[in-house]
Design a protein around this motif. Structure first.
Motif, short mmCIF file in Angstrom:
data_model
loop_
_atom_site.label_atom_id
_atom_site.label_comp_id
_atom_site.label_asym_id
_atom_site.label_seq_id
_atom_site.Cartn_x
_atom_site.Cartn_y
_atom_site.Cartn_z
N ALA A 11 14.96 -8.69 -1.16
CA ALA A 11 15.85 -9.62 -1.87
C ALA A 11 15.23 -9.87 -3.23
CB ALA A 11 15.97 -10.93 -1.09
N ARG A 55 -0.64 -6.42 3.23
CA ARG A 55 -1.39 -7.53 3.87
C ARG A 55 -0.82 -8.90 3.46
NH1 ARG A 55 -5.30 -10.28 1.27
NH2 ARG A 55 -5.73 -8.60 -0.19
N THR A 57 2.19 -9.75 2.39
CA THR A 57 3.52 -10.01 2.97
C THR A 57 3.37 -10.41 4.44
OG1 THR A 57 4.62 -8.53 1.43
CG2 THR A 57 5.75 -8.92 3.51
N SER A 77 -3.58 -2.18 4.67
CA SER A 77 -4.71 -2.89 4.05
C SER A 77 -5.94 -1.99 4.08
CB SER A 77 -4.99 -4.19 4.83
OG SER A 77 -6.24 -4.71 4.45
N THR A 78 -6.74 -2.14 3.03
CA THR A 78 -8.02 -1.42 3.02
C THR A 78 -9.17 -2.38 3.31
OG1 THR A 78 -8.12 -1.76 0.64
CG2 THR A 78 -7.23 0.35 1.38
N THR A 79 -8.87 -3.66 3.48
CA THR A 79 -9.95 -4.64 3.69
C THR A 79 -9.94 -5.27 5.09
OG1 THR A 79 -8.58 -6.40 2.78
CG2 THR A 79 -10.03 -5.25 1.23
N PRO A 93 -4.41 2.36 6.48
CA PRO A 93 -5.01 2.24 5.15
C PRO A 93 -4.03 2.49 4.01
CG PRO A 93 -5.70 4.29 6.18
CD PRO A 93 -4.90 3.54 7.20
N SER A 122 5.14 -5.66 -3.54
CA SER A 122 5.42 -4.93 -4.76
C SER A 122 4.87 -3.49 -4.76
CB SER A 122 4.78 -5.73 -5.90
OG SER A 122 5.34 -5.40 -7.07
N GLU A 127 5.35 2.53 -4.04
CA GLU A 127 4.94 3.77 -3.36
C GLU A 127 6.11 4.33 -2.54
OE1 GLU A 127 1.29 3.40 -1.07
OE2 GLU A 127 1.48 5.48 -0.38
#
Ligand SMILES: NC(=O)c1ccc[n+]([C@@H]2O[C@H](COP(=O)([O-])OP(=O)(O)OC[C@H]3O[C@@H](n4cnc5c(N)ncnc54)[C@H](OP(=O)(O)O)[C@@H]3O)[C@@H](O)[C@H]2O)c1
Length: 190
Positions: A11, A55, A57, A77-79, A93, A122, A127
């Motif tokens: 949205a 992550r 969101t 997430s990469t963390t 990842p 975003s 991507e």
């Protein structure tokens, strides 16, 4: 090899805002219901859909409403560590790793996945739209400006508006004095 496609749902405000301080900038109950219904809907009742999100969101969804029910939740997430998430949430990842996982699991994931939905934020949207896997964009266009700190990336020209499917209401919707419309864009074959 078979490449699984996905759809994207978002949205956006008049100036393409999507978020503020980790939350949605607006309160539109019917619009949220549309999101929920659209991302849950399956033709084959033995299957379910997957939702893929970043992550922020995921953690922006109120704690009592996550993971999003009746859908396989995949968090990019990469963390994070898998132990930071409930055991039924998949941590990947990046987007391509998530899609590869679904493709590999397609033969034995029970129940199988019918539609994959990209649900933000975003960077994940960017991507997704740049990927050849992206089929449709389900965009709610909100005809107002809101204070936002997160924005939807530019839509590539290869996406063109198509007729709404039978489950997507036509015309102008109104809620809390805010007007909006549901649009569907589809990647044109070159
Ligand atoms: N209006 C809408 O329809 C809508 C939809 C979704 C979200 N939102 C709003 O948007 C905001 C959140 O979006 P956001 O853009 O700030 O954050 P986000 O994309 O949800 O999360 C960003 C984080 O996700 C991970 N990530 C994102 N893309 C990745 C990728 N391609 N590969 C690996 N990891 C990736 C990274 O986590 P690590 O740092 O852990 O690596 C990154 O820091 C919130 O305000 C939310 O309410 C609005």
């Amino acid at each position: 090899m078979f490449k699984m496609k996905f759809n994207l749902i978002v949205a956006v405000s008049e100036d393409f805002g999507i978020g503020l301080k980790g939350d949605l900038p607006w309160k539109l109950k019917s619009e949220l219901k549309y999101f929920s219904n659209t991302t849950k809907r399956v033709v084959d009742s033995n299957k379910r859909n997957a939702v893929i999100m970043g992550r922020k969101t995921y953690f922006g969804v109120p704690a009592n409403k996550r993971p999003l029910p009746e859908r396989l939740n995949i968090v990019l997430s990469t963390t994070l560590k898998p132990s930071d998430l409930p055991s039924d949430v998949l941590l990947c990842p990046n987007l391509e790793a998530a899609m590869k996982h679904l493709e590999t699991a397609a033969t034995n994931l029970m129940p199988q996945i019918e539609t994959v939905w990209i649900v933000g934020g975003s960077g994940v949207y960017k991507e997704a739209m740049d990927s050849e896997r992206c089929h449709r964009l389900y965009i709610t266009k909100i005809y107002s400006k809101f204070e936002c700190d997160t924005f939807f990336p530019p839509i590539p020209e290869s996406f063109k508006e198509v007729l709404n499917d039978s489950q997507t209401p036509l015309g102008i919707q109104e809620e809390n004095g805010v007007t909006y419309a549901y649009k569907i864009l589809e990647k044109q074959k070159i």
